[in-house]
Design an enzyme around this catalytic site. Sequence first.
Site, PDB file in Angstrom:
ATOM      1  CD  GLU A  60      -6.829  -4.575  -8.835  1.00 40.81           C
ATOM      2  OE1 GLU A  60      -6.840  -3.657  -9.687  1.00 40.81           O
ATOM      3  OE2 GLU A  60      -5.889  -4.734  -8.023  1.00 40.81           O
ATOM      4  CG  HIS A 129      -7.094  -2.642   3.526  1.00 43.58           C
ATOM      5  ND1 HIS A 129      -6.891  -1.347   3.138  1.00 43.58           N
ATOM      6  CD2 HIS A 129      -6.112  -3.363   2.917  1.00 43.58           C
ATOM      7  CE1 HIS A 129      -5.835  -1.275   2.340  1.00 43.58           C
ATOM      8  NE2 HIS A 129      -5.339  -2.489   2.198  1.00 43.58           N
TER       9      HIS A 129
HETATM   10  C1  LIG Z   1      -6.781  -1.598  -6.712  1.00 46.38           C
HETATM   11  C2  LIG Z   1      -5.854  -2.175  -5.715  1.00 46.38           C
HETATM   12  N1  LIG Z   1      -5.261  -3.349  -5.982  1.00 46.38           N
HETATM   13  C3  LIG Z   1      -4.424  -3.921  -5.097  1.00 46.38           C
HETATM   14  C4  LIG Z   1      -4.158  -3.300  -3.914  1.00 46.38           C
HETATM   15  C5  LIG Z   1      -3.219  -3.928  -2.900  1.00 46.38           C
HETATM   16  N2  LIG Z   1      -1.964  -3.194  -2.856  1.00 46.38           N
HETATM   17  C6  LIG Z   1      -1.758  -2.210  -1.975  1.00 46.38           C
HETATM   18  S1  LIG Z   1      -0.293  -1.466  -2.200  1.00 46.38           S
HETATM   19  C7  LIG Z   1       0.105  -2.484  -3.470  1.00 46.38           C
HETATM   20  C8  LIG Z   1       1.393  -2.333  -4.171  1.00 46.38           C
HETATM   21  C9  LIG Z   1       1.516  -1.005  -4.804  1.00 46.38           C
HETATM   22  O1  LIG Z   1       2.764  -0.863  -5.377  1.00 46.38           O
HETATM   23  P1  LIG Z   1       3.250   0.528  -5.923  1.00 46.38           P
HETATM   24  O2  LIG Z   1       2.160   1.152  -6.703  1.00 46.38           O
HETATM   25  O3  LIG Z   1       4.532   0.299  -6.612  1.00 46.38           O
HETATM   26  O4  LIG Z   1       3.447   1.407  -4.618  1.00 46.38           O
HETATM   27  P2  LIG Z   1       4.507   1.191  -3.436  1.00 46.38           P
HETATM   28  O5  LIG Z   1       3.833   0.333  -2.413  1.00 46.38           O
HETATM   29  O6  LIG Z   1       5.715   0.562  -3.967  1.00 46.38           O
HETATM   30  O7  LIG Z   1       4.729   2.554  -2.899  1.00 46.38           O
HETATM   31  C10 LIG Z   1      -0.912  -3.400  -3.704  1.00 46.38           C
HETATM   32  C11 LIG Z   1      -0.893  -4.445  -4.713  1.00 46.38           C
HETATM   33  C12 LIG Z   1      -4.799  -2.074  -3.662  1.00 46.38           C
HETATM   34  N3  LIG Z   1      -4.594  -1.410  -2.527  1.00 46.38           N
HETATM   35  N4  LIG Z   1      -5.628  -1.527  -4.576  1.00 46.38           N
END
Ligand SMILES: Cc1ncc(C[n+]2csc(CCOP(=O)(O)OP(=O)(O)O)c2C)c(N)n1
Lengths: 324, 331
Positions: A60, A129
């Site tokens: 971000e 959220h």
């Molecule tokens: C700071 C932030 N940016 C974006 C999001 C939206 N978001 C939630 S889960 C996710 C993907 C996360 O991927 P990863 O860290 O690989 O975990 P996985 O879901 O694969 O377990 C995103 C972009 C968030 N929750 N927090």
Amino acid sequence: MPTMNLLQAVNVGLREAMRSDDRVVLLGEDIGRRGGVFGATEGLSKEFGAERVIDTPLTECGIVGSAIGMALYGLRPIPEIQFLDFIYPAFDQIVSEMAKYRYRSGGQYTCPMVLRAPAGGGIKGGHYHSQSSEAYFAHTPGLVVLMPATPFDAKGLLASAIQGEDPVIFLEPKRLYRAAKGEVPEERYTVPIGKARVAREGKNVTLVAWGAMVPVCEEAAGQAAEKGIDCEVIDLRSIVPLDAETILASVAKTGRAVIVHEAPKTGGFGAEISALIAEKAIEYLEAPIARVAGFDTPFPYTLEHIYMPDTRRVGKAIEGVINF
Amino acid sequence: MAHSSRAPSATSPRQHQRERLLWLYRAMLRMRMAEEKVAELYPQQEMRCPVHLHVGQEAVSAGVCANLTPEDRIFGSHRSHGPYLAFGGNLGAFFAELYGKAAGCCRGRGGSMHLLDRPAGYWGSSAIVGGTIPIAVGTALEAVYHRKNSVSVVFFGDGAADEGILYESLSYAGLKKLPVLFVCENNQYATNSHQRARQALDNISERGPVFGVPGVRVDGNSVLAVYEVARESVRRARMSGGPTLLECDTYRWKGHVGPVGDIPMGYRTQQELDGWVARCPLRQFEQMVFAEGVLKQSDLDGVKQGLAREIDEAVAFAKASPFPDPAEMTA
Ligand SMILES: Cc1ncc(C[n+]2csc(CCOP(=O)(O)OP(=O)(O)O)c2C)c(N)n1
Ligand SMILES: [Mg+2]
């Protein structure tokens, strides 16, 4: 005129801007192929390619910082933060850099960019959220803060935001993404920044709201009308700059003000409006100013419906100022 | 000097005590069965929070947590169920939290993405990607300050390795030689984006050594392999040897969020998923222990039956529990 929802209006607005101005570039997490988690950028990657619809890493701070860099040298970036709640890693870039560039460079640089983020509660997303943090940004001089409540305003305000020279925080009430429907002209038009919309005219009470609280106020006004109370509903649309004139003229007419927002009450933007009315229109007031807001707690999951102002709470506040 | 390496394949299960093997299996199965129950019940629309399921990734939480004690501190991400379920988080409080009930582990305030459970050592998960990583570092500072022998473990995804906060935390923990285990569950995707669309190199474990933090990459679907490398890292951390970055290769079977698959979204293929399902951490474990003759089908059936009963009771408990009293919102 086509009828569409608020999400579609944002999508159409972005497409139109990208077609007419090749300085407009989008960037964000999963906004390209996926079209964003809500679908606001759906189809844009296909039409404009990956160079103008940039899928970024989860960064971000990097999204906002790099958009500032693009803006300083003549692009019109429109970064998306997937949920407003995820904006805080970028907070430093926003308040320390983006907001201050024009002022501290004595106008040598402007930072024309529109930072879009879905905001507010209503999807049972819990702590991260659901939040409405417009007040942090309103407290940062140098930023424009907008929040449309109708599809028409979404497209028109977006167009104004993109053509302006100052950085804009463009908050999209996610609860209204599909729920708010209305006619939206196919051709390009703008809705002026800094001008509130009188969503309903009335003589007895002024209701001031923005985002998803506007339809709540309209409904509460409808219910109050059945009891003979005539409410005026002001949809701010533009939080900064604030249309003081419209608010004050309304309060001068009604003598009663109820301010409604989702964010916690303490330090919420309602406090600023309340202060404005107290400073400039106290002589017109028939009753103390009332605020209906979220609570001074983190946003809860199960009790979301208690936390968020609803027609019952707004109705009670209306009766309170009437019966004072 | 810190370096990065690939973990060797697991030793034979014969090297491990029967109790340990049963613990690992039970932890994985508890995750699998509880989450399959969530998936089964979710369409009833009584659980209203978004759920990010760990199905397919069970070996990571189980293999790491098997090395911990209740004095250790565990942190998770938005995909938060794994460590909670693997390390003995209360099942009734789990389902109650998802249902938003007062008996939930967070009193219905958070829902699936924000589980916390002090008795289970689960100091916290957060829906902010990367949000808990520096906090784990802080709890390790506290442990050192108070001369405690506790280790802090933080689970996060490959997506969190996009965020700057991981690197600041590695740098800090490496500098102070803190007892932290950074566990990256690399399931290749962040929402719908593959790691290669977000990072120039597929080398998360190699990013530790530049901060003085050894990195190890391990087959995250082999519970014994994870268990063995984590055992080494935890042992080192307890002896003031400093942090480790563990990258566990694994794969999520369900969609990013929600109880069902997402192959129709088109960002990954059915073949890719099938390949990983064929490497199911539970099935691999079963085949291995049978082949080596260390556990029998009846041993595993016993575990399964016990869990099925426990889960049914937990769901009934959660469903029967009241919602939180509105008056408690501001308490
Ligand atoms: C700071 C932030 N940016 C974006 C999001 C939206 N978001 C939630 S889960 C996710 C993907 C996360 O991927 P990863 O860290 O690989 O975990 P996985 O879901 O694969 O377990 C995103 C972009 C968030 N929750 N927090
Ligand atoms: Mg991932």
